[in-house]
Design an enzyme around this catalytic site. Sequence first.
Site, PDB file in Angstrom:
ATOM      1  N   TYR A 146       0.816  -1.215   0.000  1.00 50.71           N
ATOM      2  CA  TYR A 146       0.000   0.000   0.000  1.00 50.71           C
ATOM      3  C   TYR A 146       0.856   1.275   0.000  1.00 50.71           C
ATOM      4  O   TYR A 146       0.342   2.363  -0.223  1.00 50.71           O
ATOM      5  CB  TYR A 146      -0.941   0.029   1.217  1.00 50.71           C
ATOM      6  CG  TYR A 146      -1.932  -1.126   1.271  1.00 50.71           C
ATOM      7  CD1 TYR A 146      -2.091  -1.983   0.188  1.00 50.71           C
ATOM      8  CD2 TYR A 146      -2.702  -1.354   2.395  1.00 50.71           C
ATOM      9  CE1 TYR A 146      -2.979  -3.040   0.237  1.00 50.71           C
ATOM     10  CE2 TYR A 146      -3.606  -2.415   2.444  1.00 50.71           C
ATOM     11  CZ  TYR A 146      -3.732  -3.259   1.362  1.00 50.71           C
ATOM     12  OH  TYR A 146      -4.618  -4.301   1.413  1.00 50.71           O
ATOM     13  N   LYS A 195       4.154 -15.308   2.552  1.00 55.41           N
ATOM     14  CA  LYS A 195       4.032 -16.094   1.315  1.00 55.41           C
ATOM     15  C   LYS A 195       5.463 -16.392   0.861  1.00 55.41           C
ATOM     16  O   LYS A 195       5.892 -16.030  -0.244  1.00 55.41           O
ATOM     17  CB  LYS A 195       3.240 -15.266   0.276  1.00 55.41           C
ATOM     18  CG  LYS A 195       2.847 -16.024  -0.963  1.00 55.41           C
ATOM     19  CD  LYS A 195       1.757 -17.050  -0.739  1.00 55.41           C
ATOM     20  CE  LYS A 195       1.477 -17.822  -2.026  1.00 55.41           C
ATOM     21  NZ  LYS A 195       0.667 -19.032  -1.818  1.00 55.41           N
ATOM     22  N   ASP A 227      -2.295 -18.231   2.379  1.00 57.60           N
ATOM     23  CA  ASP A 227      -3.477 -18.926   1.845  1.00 57.60           C
ATOM     24  C   ASP A 227      -3.955 -19.985   2.832  1.00 57.60           C
ATOM     25  O   ASP A 227      -5.151 -20.164   3.056  1.00 57.60           O
ATOM     26  CB  ASP A 227      -3.200 -19.525   0.452  1.00 57.60           C
ATOM     27  CG  ASP A 227      -1.808 -20.112   0.304  1.00 57.60           C
ATOM     28  OD1 ASP A 227      -0.977 -19.923   1.222  1.00 57.60           O
ATOM     29  OD2 ASP A 227      -1.539 -20.775  -0.706  1.00 57.60           O
ATOM     30  N   ASP A 251      -4.641  -6.843   6.351  1.00 60.47           N
ATOM     31  CA  ASP A 251      -5.877  -6.154   5.990  1.00 60.47           C
ATOM     32  C   ASP A 251      -6.967  -7.190   5.729  1.00 60.47           C
ATOM     33  O   ASP A 251      -8.085  -7.113   6.256  1.00 60.47           O
ATOM     34  CB  ASP A 251      -5.601  -5.321   4.722  1.00 60.47           C
ATOM     35  CG  ASP A 251      -6.749  -4.399   4.371  1.00 60.47           C
ATOM     36  OD1 ASP A 251      -7.693  -4.303   5.164  1.00 60.47           O
ATOM     37  OD2 ASP A 251      -6.699  -3.790   3.283  1.00 60.47           O
ATOM     38  N   ASP A 255     -10.101  -8.691   8.604  1.00 61.52           N
ATOM     39  CA  ASP A 255     -11.532  -8.623   8.293  1.00 61.52           C
ATOM     40  C   ASP A 255     -12.166 -10.010   8.359  1.00 61.52           C
ATOM     41  O   ASP A 255     -13.280 -10.173   8.847  1.00 61.52           O
ATOM     42  CB  ASP A 255     -11.757  -8.025   6.892  1.00 61.52           C
ATOM     43  CG  ASP A 255     -11.947  -6.520   6.964  1.00 61.52           C
ATOM     44  OD1 ASP A 255     -11.622  -5.934   8.024  1.00 61.52           O
ATOM     45  OD2 ASP A 255     -12.412  -5.929   5.976  1.00 61.52           O
TER      46      ASP A 255
END
Length: 361
Positions: A146, A195, A227, A251, A255
């Site tokens: 970001y 990852k 994942d 992020d 959620d």
Amino acid sequence: MKLSIGCIPGDGIGPEIVAEAKKVLNKVAQVYGHEIAYTDILMGGASIDVHGVPLTEEAIAAARGSDAVLMGSIGGNTVTSPWYRLAPNLRPEAGLLGLRKALNLFANLRPAVLYDELADACPLKKEISAAGFDMMIMRELTGGLYFGERYTTQEGGLRRAVDTLAYDEKEIRRIAIKGFDIAMKRRKKVTSVDKANVLDSSRLWRQVVEEVAADYPEVALEHMLVDNCAMQLVKDPAQFDVILTENMFGDILSDEASMVTGSIGMLASASLNDTKFGLYEPSHGSAPDIAGKGIANPIATILSAAMMLRYSFDLDAEAGAIEGAVKAVLKKGYRTVDIMSEGCVQAGCKEMGDLLADEIR
Ligand code: NAD
């Protein structure tokens, strides 16, 4: 102990829920013998109405001058409020982004807890939710994808967009230290999520996390691919204590973790820098649809205040007293409208604050 707390009531239900959090904090101070000095700080829409901008230098200075800041929430109805006819950098949310930046808040903490009494709100199968869960998602907040270089070009007649994911070891080390420090106050387990089978930034993340782990022999460290973590959160959430991860993974996972609790009015959060300072706020927004009706659930803000006591002031017993009060009040069957279920007693915002304050003895 003397506690200097900056208070940002904010907009919508913000002033109502912050008032209840102060009520509970004041009761804690009275019972445990502390002294709290509050400094009210204008931010968001409330600041626009007075100063024409969502965040002033005075507000930043007042936040900096406090040991910690407790915030309600900011923003209004994004369709009807005149605040959203202003330029994007003058809208309420720009104030929050500006404050996070000014205070260098790089670590975002979002607990996801399933309370026995609210287990019906959990969308997972009963045999999974029966085990309960209590995890802390630690998300790096100021680096990664970001904040990396980005651009869009035309190549061979095709539009092409590029975003870059970069971390240096200093950025990884400081959030890892926070993660391990927080695990020491909990069940002493860190799941570092990356990852690393594909990304260089993740391979560096993994190395630095292991270096930091060497200083915390009591904390069990495991690595998990993002994942797999997304799957494990719905398959077996009880396995997690602290989940430590970079900005974009955090992020998404935070959620997901909040959705499996099923109750938006219960979700606390904190953003920390590399001192003891933190900004504590509920995960939800300013709920303009119910503002002024006296029905908002103040528990997320009150649990954020508990996090403030634990992480900014090291007052673990006092934080535990607030968390215990929440459990006790839920057990007695009191619910605000957002978590109401059959056979329970409905409480308004003020009443819920009173009930919680009464439980702290
Ligand atoms: P929201 O979280 O404010 O509301 C979503 C729904 O949940 C609404 O129906 C609301 O009534 C309900 N709800 C939220 N908190 C509740 C509580 N404590 N008790 C009972 N019900 C509750 O999200 P939104 O409607 O998308 O956003 C409203 C405003 O809040 C917007 O201006 C948005 O930008 C802002 N916002 C601010 C923050 C923040 O201050 N950090 C975060 C998210 C959204």
